[in-house]
Design an enzyme around this catalytic site. Sequence first.
Site, PDB file in Angstrom:
ATOM      1  N   LYS A 107      -2.113  -8.401  -8.301  1.00  0.00           N
ATOM      2  CA  LYS A 107      -2.615  -9.195  -7.375  1.00  0.00           C
ATOM      3  C   LYS A 107      -3.144  -8.471  -6.047  1.00  0.00           C
ATOM      4  CE  LYS A 107       1.759 -10.620  -6.855  1.00  0.00           C
ATOM      5  NZ  LYS A 107       2.643  -9.733  -7.759  1.00  0.00           N
ATOM      6  N   ARG A 160       2.580   3.438  -8.276  1.00  0.00           N
ATOM      7  CA  ARG A 160       1.971   2.801  -7.470  1.00  0.00           C
ATOM      8  C   ARG A 160       1.690   3.764  -6.093  1.00  0.00           C
ATOM      9  NH1 ARG A 160       2.382  -3.327  -5.755  1.00  0.00           N
ATOM     10  NH2 ARG A 160       4.744  -2.985  -5.302  1.00  0.00           N
ATOM     11  N   ARG A 218       5.759   3.150  -1.654  1.00  0.00           N
ATOM     12  CA  ARG A 218       6.815   2.113  -1.255  1.00  0.00           C
ATOM     13  C   ARG A 218       8.323   2.447  -1.547  1.00  0.00           C
ATOM     14  NH1 ARG A 218       4.355  -3.914  -2.378  1.00  0.00           N
ATOM     15  NH2 ARG A 218       6.574  -4.211  -2.844  1.00  0.00           N
ATOM     16  N   ARG A 261       6.835 -18.083  -3.589  1.00  0.00           N
ATOM     17  CA  ARG A 261       7.417 -17.157  -4.403  1.00  0.00           C
ATOM     18  C   ARG A 261       8.671 -18.192  -5.370  1.00  0.00           C
ATOM     19  NH1 ARG A 261       5.961 -11.881  -3.215  1.00  0.00           N
ATOM     20  NH2 ARG A 261       7.603 -10.446  -4.039  1.00  0.00           N
ATOM     21  N   ARG A 269      13.574  -6.735  -8.832  1.00  0.00           N
ATOM     22  CA  ARG A 269      12.441  -7.718  -8.524  1.00  0.00           C
ATOM     23  C   ARG A 269      11.774  -8.368  -9.750  1.00  0.00           C
ATOM     24  NH1 ARG A 269       9.236  -3.007  -6.236  1.00  0.00           N
ATOM     25  NH2 ARG A 269       7.488  -4.445  -6.187  1.00  0.00           N
TER      26      ARG A 269
HETATM   27  P1  ADP Z   1       0.877  -6.595  -7.484  1.00  0.00           P
HETATM   28  O1  ADP Z   1       0.180  -6.797  -5.896  1.00  0.00           O
HETATM   29  O2  ADP Z   1       0.790  -7.676  -8.166  1.00  0.00           O
HETATM   30  O3  ADP Z   1       2.453  -6.269  -7.032  1.00  0.00           O
HETATM   31  P2  ADP Z   1      -0.695  -4.302  -7.611  1.00  0.00           P
HETATM   32  O4  ADP Z   1      -2.119  -4.720  -7.462  1.00  0.00           O
HETATM   33  O5  ADP Z   1      -0.117  -3.238  -6.366  1.00  0.00           O
HETATM   34  O6  ADP Z   1       0.126  -5.284  -8.005  1.00  0.00           O
HETATM   35  O7  ADP Z   1      -0.884  -3.420  -8.790  1.00  0.00           O
HETATM   36  C1  ADP Z   1       0.531  -2.500  -9.191  1.00  0.00           C
HETATM   37  C2  ADP Z   1       0.150  -1.252  -9.808  1.00  0.00           C
HETATM   38  O8  ADP Z   1      -0.626  -1.257 -10.776  1.00  0.00           O
HETATM   39  C3  ADP Z   1      -0.725  -0.354  -8.816  1.00  0.00           C
HETATM   40  O9  ADP Z   1      -0.354   0.858  -8.923  1.00  0.00           O
HETATM   41  C4  ADP Z   1      -2.351  -0.418  -9.441  1.00  0.00           C
HETATM   42  O10 ADP Z   1      -3.131   0.577  -8.979  1.00  0.00           O
HETATM   43  C5  ADP Z   1      -2.108  -0.693 -11.075  1.00  0.00           C
HETATM   44  N1  ADP Z   1      -3.126  -1.612 -11.633  1.00  0.00           N
HETATM   45  C6  ADP Z   1      -3.506  -2.786 -11.290  1.00  0.00           C
HETATM   46  N2  ADP Z   1      -4.388  -3.392 -12.043  1.00  0.00           N
HETATM   47  C7  ADP Z   1      -4.151  -2.467 -13.038  1.00  0.00           C
HETATM   48  C8  ADP Z   1      -4.902  -2.591 -14.432  1.00  0.00           C
HETATM   49  N3  ADP Z   1      -5.786  -3.565 -14.918  1.00  0.00           N
HETATM   50  N4  ADP Z   1      -4.325  -1.571 -15.386  1.00  0.00           N
HETATM   51  C9  ADP Z   1      -3.480  -0.651 -14.999  1.00  0.00           C
HETATM   52  N5  ADP Z   1      -3.156  -0.468 -13.782  1.00  0.00           N
HETATM   53  C10 ADP Z   1      -3.252  -1.435 -13.024  1.00  0.00           C
HETATM   54  P1  ADP Z   2       5.432  -6.972  -5.202  1.00  0.00           P
HETATM   55  O1  ADP Z   2       4.304  -7.988  -5.239  1.00  0.00           O
HETATM   56  O2  ADP Z   2       5.147  -5.795  -5.715  1.00  0.00           O
HETATM   57  O3  ADP Z   2       6.603  -7.848  -5.577  1.00  0.00           O
HETATM   58  P2  ADP Z   2       5.438  -7.790  -2.136  1.00  0.00           P
HETATM   59  O4  ADP Z   2       4.775  -6.656  -1.373  1.00  0.00           O
HETATM   60  O5  ADP Z   2       4.813  -9.325  -2.538  1.00  0.00           O
HETATM   61  O6  ADP Z   2       5.756  -6.987  -3.411  1.00  0.00           O
HETATM   62  O7  ADP Z   2       7.094  -7.935  -1.827  1.00  0.00           O
HETATM   63  C1  ADP Z   2       7.856  -7.112  -1.372  1.00  0.00           C
HETATM   64  C2  ADP Z   2       9.303  -7.800  -1.101  1.00  0.00           C
HETATM   65  O8  ADP Z   2       8.964  -8.747   0.217  1.00  0.00           O
HETATM   66  C3  ADP Z   2       9.699  -8.699  -1.972  1.00  0.00           C
HETATM   67  O9  ADP Z   2      10.715  -7.970  -2.933  1.00  0.00           O
HETATM   68  C4  ADP Z   2      10.538  -9.490  -1.163  1.00  0.00           C
HETATM   69  O10 ADP Z   2      11.885  -9.135  -0.716  1.00  0.00           O
HETATM   70  C5  ADP Z   2       9.522  -9.696  -0.029  1.00  0.00           C
HETATM   71  N1  ADP Z   2       8.792 -10.961  -0.077  1.00  0.00           N
HETATM   72  C6  ADP Z   2       7.575 -11.101  -0.119  1.00  0.00           C
HETATM   73  N2  ADP Z   2       7.302 -12.239  -0.187  1.00  0.00           N
HETATM   74  C7  ADP Z   2       8.124 -12.851  -0.260  1.00  0.00           C
HETATM   75  C8  ADP Z   2       8.295 -14.405  -0.365  1.00  0.00           C
HETATM   76  N3  ADP Z   2       7.057 -15.263  -0.391  1.00  0.00           N
HETATM   77  N4  ADP Z   2       9.516 -14.855  -0.054  1.00  0.00           N
HETATM   78  C9  ADP Z   2      10.528 -14.179  -0.078  1.00  0.00           C
HETATM   79  N5  ADP Z   2      10.614 -12.921   0.140  1.00  0.00           N
HETATM   80  C10 ADP Z   2       9.201 -12.273  -0.097  1.00  0.00           C
END
Ligand code: ADP
Ligand code: ADP
Length: 217
Positions: free
Chosen positions: A20, A130, A163, A95, A174
């Site tokens: 995302k 990541r 992170r 979420r 998660r």
């Molecule tokens: P999200 O915001 O959904 O949690 P991220 O955009 O941070 O996910 O992506 C999670 C990890 O996967 C990052 O380390 C990113 O560089 C990697 N990633 C994102 N898109 C791809 C892809 N198409 N193929 C392989 N790795 C990816």
């Molecule tokens: P990722 O996409 O890698 O799961 P985020 O950065 O979106 O991570 O979220 C990190 C943490 O922040 C989550 O594990 C949760 O604790 C909190 N969080 C983020 N967005 C929300 C939401 N909409 N509602 C509740 N908790 C949230």
Amino acid sequence: MNGSKFATRLMLLGAPGAGKGTQAVRLVDELGIPQISTGDLLRNAVAAGTALGKEAQSYMGAGKLVPDELVLSLVVARLAEPDAAKGYILDGFPRNLSQAEALVSRGIVLDRVLSLDVPKEALMERLTGRRICRACQASYHLSFNPTKVEGICDRCGGETYQRKDDSADVIANRLDVYEAQTAPLLDYYEKMGILRRVNGTGSIEGIYAALKDALVM
Ligand code: ADP
Ligand code: ADP
Ligand code: ZN
């Protein structure tokens, strides 16, 4: 582009690690609408040491959802800022069903929900490798999407970091929270008629092209 209309009130839906954040940055740079990431807003509140940040911290560290009312107050304030008037990309919000219903009850209408579909097996590997930019929050991966210069963001020159919640045990929590609380939103937005599902595996550029196709109204 050939007179097509594009959706501009967007939400990116997908498991942790689905891509995302990676895709949101590209949409921001091309569409000129802001990304609103509740994870980023919460991490900023934690770093700033606000009362809300102090309350959110323990939930985030454990990989649990932060209570709805805390997250909602951040999102509602952010959506009221002028740059969100012409559109936005919600990332990581809503979420759960009650957050989705809270948007509806405030009259905040999304016109497209883009789901990034990635098999569970791939997510752990993506998240453990990541790295995030401290300055612009751009997301990288040590092997799948490395920065050109180690430790330095390609986009803004900021420093990258890992992170704390990207550790195997917290990631496992998660992913469970996603299955139990967030995945039901797929059905919810499908029934509303605004869901588009995109294959989130393969090249980042290929996925981006598919997302843009899914924005045509
Ligand atoms: P999200 O915001 O959904 O949690 P991220 O955009 O941070 O996910 O992506 C999670 C990890 O996967 C990052 O380390 C990113 O560089 C990697 N990633 C994102 N898109 C791809 C892809 N198409 N193929 C392989 N790795 C990816
Ligand atoms: P990722 O996409 O890698 O799961 P985020 O950065 O979106 O991570 O979220 C990190 C943490 O922040 C989550 O594990 C949760 O604790 C909190 N969080 C983020 N967005 C929300 C939401 N909409 N509602 C509740 N908790 C949230
Ligand atoms: Zn950066």
